[in-house]
Design a protein around this motif. Structure first.
Motif, short mmCIF file in Angstrom:
data_model
loop_
_atom_site.label_atom_id
_atom_site.label_comp_id
_atom_site.label_asym_id
_atom_site.label_seq_id
_atom_site.Cartn_x
_atom_site.Cartn_y
_atom_site.Cartn_z
N MET A 277 0.93 -1.31 -0.08
CA MET A 277 0.07 0.07 0.09
C MET A 277 0.78 1.40 -0.05
O MET A 277 1.93 1.12 0.63
CB MET A 277 -0.89 0.04 1.33
CG MET A 277 -2.18 -0.88 1.27
SD MET A 277 -3.01 -0.74 2.61
CE MET A 277 -1.84 -1.27 4.15
N GLU B 108 0.25 10.29 -4.93
CA GLU B 108 1.30 9.54 -4.27
C GLU B 108 2.27 10.50 -3.11
O GLU B 108 2.46 11.58 -3.85
CB GLU B 108 2.19 8.80 -4.95
CG GLU B 108 3.42 8.06 -4.50
CD GLU B 108 4.16 7.29 -5.44
OE1 GLU B 108 4.55 6.39 -5.09
OE2 GLU B 108 4.38 7.78 -6.65
N LYS C 32 -8.65 3.28 7.78
CA LYS C 32 -8.11 3.72 6.53
C LYS C 32 -8.93 3.50 5.29
O LYS C 32 -9.87 2.83 5.49
CB LYS C 32 -6.36 3.30 6.30
CG LYS C 32 -6.59 1.56 6.22
CD LYS C 32 -5.10 1.30 6.15
CE LYS C 32 -4.99 -0.31 6.20
NZ LYS C 32 -3.75 -0.82 6.50
N VAL D 118 -8.53 2.18 1.31
CA VAL D 118 -7.39 1.79 0.37
C VAL D 118 -8.01 1.55 -1.21
O VAL D 118 -9.15 0.89 -1.19
CB VAL D 118 -6.84 0.34 0.79
CG1 VAL D 118 -5.75 -0.29 -0.39
CG2 VAL D 118 -6.16 0.30 2.00
N THR E 209 -7.96 -0.18 -4.32
CA THR E 209 -7.28 -1.39 -4.33
C THR E 209 -6.99 -1.86 -5.72
O THR E 209 -5.58 -2.47 -6.09
CB THR E 209 -8.00 -2.74 -3.70
OG1 THR E 209 -9.22 -2.76 -4.35
CG2 THR E 209 -8.18 -2.47 -2.35
N HIS F 88 -11.02 0.05 5.70
CA HIS F 88 -10.64 -0.84 6.93
C HIS F 88 -11.21 -0.10 8.26
O HIS F 88 -10.61 0.96 8.54
CB HIS F 88 -9.20 -0.59 6.65
CG HIS F 88 -8.63 -1.47 5.84
ND1 HIS F 88 -7.80 -2.58 5.98
CD2 HIS F 88 -8.64 -1.28 4.35
CE1 HIS F 88 -7.43 -2.98 4.70
NE2 HIS F 88 -8.15 -2.22 3.74
N PHE G 258 -4.89 5.24 0.77
CA PHE G 258 -3.86 4.58 0.39
C PHE G 258 -4.28 4.17 -1.03
O PHE G 258 -5.47 3.67 -1.27
CB PHE G 258 -3.52 3.38 1.22
CG PHE G 258 -2.83 3.58 2.60
CD1 PHE G 258 -1.59 3.84 2.75
CD2 PHE G 258 -3.86 3.98 3.62
CE1 PHE G 258 -1.06 4.04 3.85
CE2 PHE G 258 -3.17 4.27 4.83
CZ PHE G 258 -1.97 4.46 4.93
N ALA G 259 -3.41 3.64 -1.84
CA ALA G 259 -3.52 2.92 -3.19
C ALA G 259 -2.73 1.95 -3.22
O ALA G 259 -1.51 1.86 -2.75
CB ALA G 259 -3.28 3.82 -4.29
N GLY G 260 -3.14 0.68 -4.04
CA GLY G 260 -2.43 -0.48 -3.94
C GLY G 260 -1.05 -0.47 -4.89
O GLY G 260 -1.25 0.55 -5.69
N ASP G 261 -0.08 -0.89 -4.36
CA ASP G 261 1.08 -0.80 -5.23
C ASP G 261 0.91 -1.13 -6.69
O ASP G 261 1.37 -0.29 -7.50
CB ASP G 261 2.17 -2.04 -4.90
CG ASP G 261 2.50 -1.66 -3.21
OD1 ASP G 261 1.93 -0.64 -2.49
OD2 ASP G 261 3.43 -2.15 -2.88
#
Length: 161
Positions: free
Chosen positions: A1, A24, A75, A77, A79, A91, A120-123
């Motif tokens: 994340m 980011e 949080k 995310v 995804t 979450h 957050f953002a997924g990798d």
């Protein structure tokens, strides 16, 4: 994340389509534009502006419900993207353990803005769909000011006739 921040809600021209723009927080500062609906854009905009309606909107009601149940939104995310649709997760920490709830990114972001939950953002999502930010112009502020001063020294009122 990867931690991201909400840059804002914008309307994409000429299609007149609202979108949220995530960036980011560290590293390359890649951008992640997500197209959303008009009501969802309004919900996020109202939260960003601190507008409090006389009666709670759906997102306000949902956060009140989470709070009344003794839980908290820890949080959000974003995804993945499947078939041109983004997916997100809430979450939540509750008395009986941690919960992960699938939802639309627009709803998740509207909730996060209201309660200050981190985004957050997924990798893999950022690797595949993140866009590099536009390059900054080479000129610095001092050069621009000097050029403007030169222009002012040479301009005449007749130039605007």
């Amino acid at each position: 994340m990867i931690p991201v921040e909400l840059v804002g809600v914008r309307v994409e021209i000429p299609a007149n389509t609202p979108m949220v723009l995530l960036r980011e927080q560290q590293g390359r500062h890649r951008l992640l534009p997500i197209y959303i609906g008009t009501p969802e854009a309004s919900a996020i905009h109202y939260a960003l502006e601190g507008i409090e309606p006389p009666r709670p909107f759906t997102h306000d009601l949902f956060l009140t419900t989470i709070d009344e149940l003794g839980a908290s939104l820890d949080k959000v995310v974003v995804t993945e993207m499947r078939e041109r649709t983004f997916y997100a997760e809430l979450h939540i920490t509750a008395a009986d353990g941690d919960k992960v709830i699938s939802c639309r990114p627009s709803d998740a972001i509207a909730l996060a803005v209201r309660c200050g939950a981190p985004l957050f953002a997924g990798d893999e999502l950022l690797a595949e769909h993140g866009q590099e930010p536009p390059e900054e112009p080479e000129e610095d502020a001092a050069e621009i000011i000097d050029e403007f001063k030169d222009f002012l020294d040479e301009v005449n009122p007749e130039d605007f006739a």
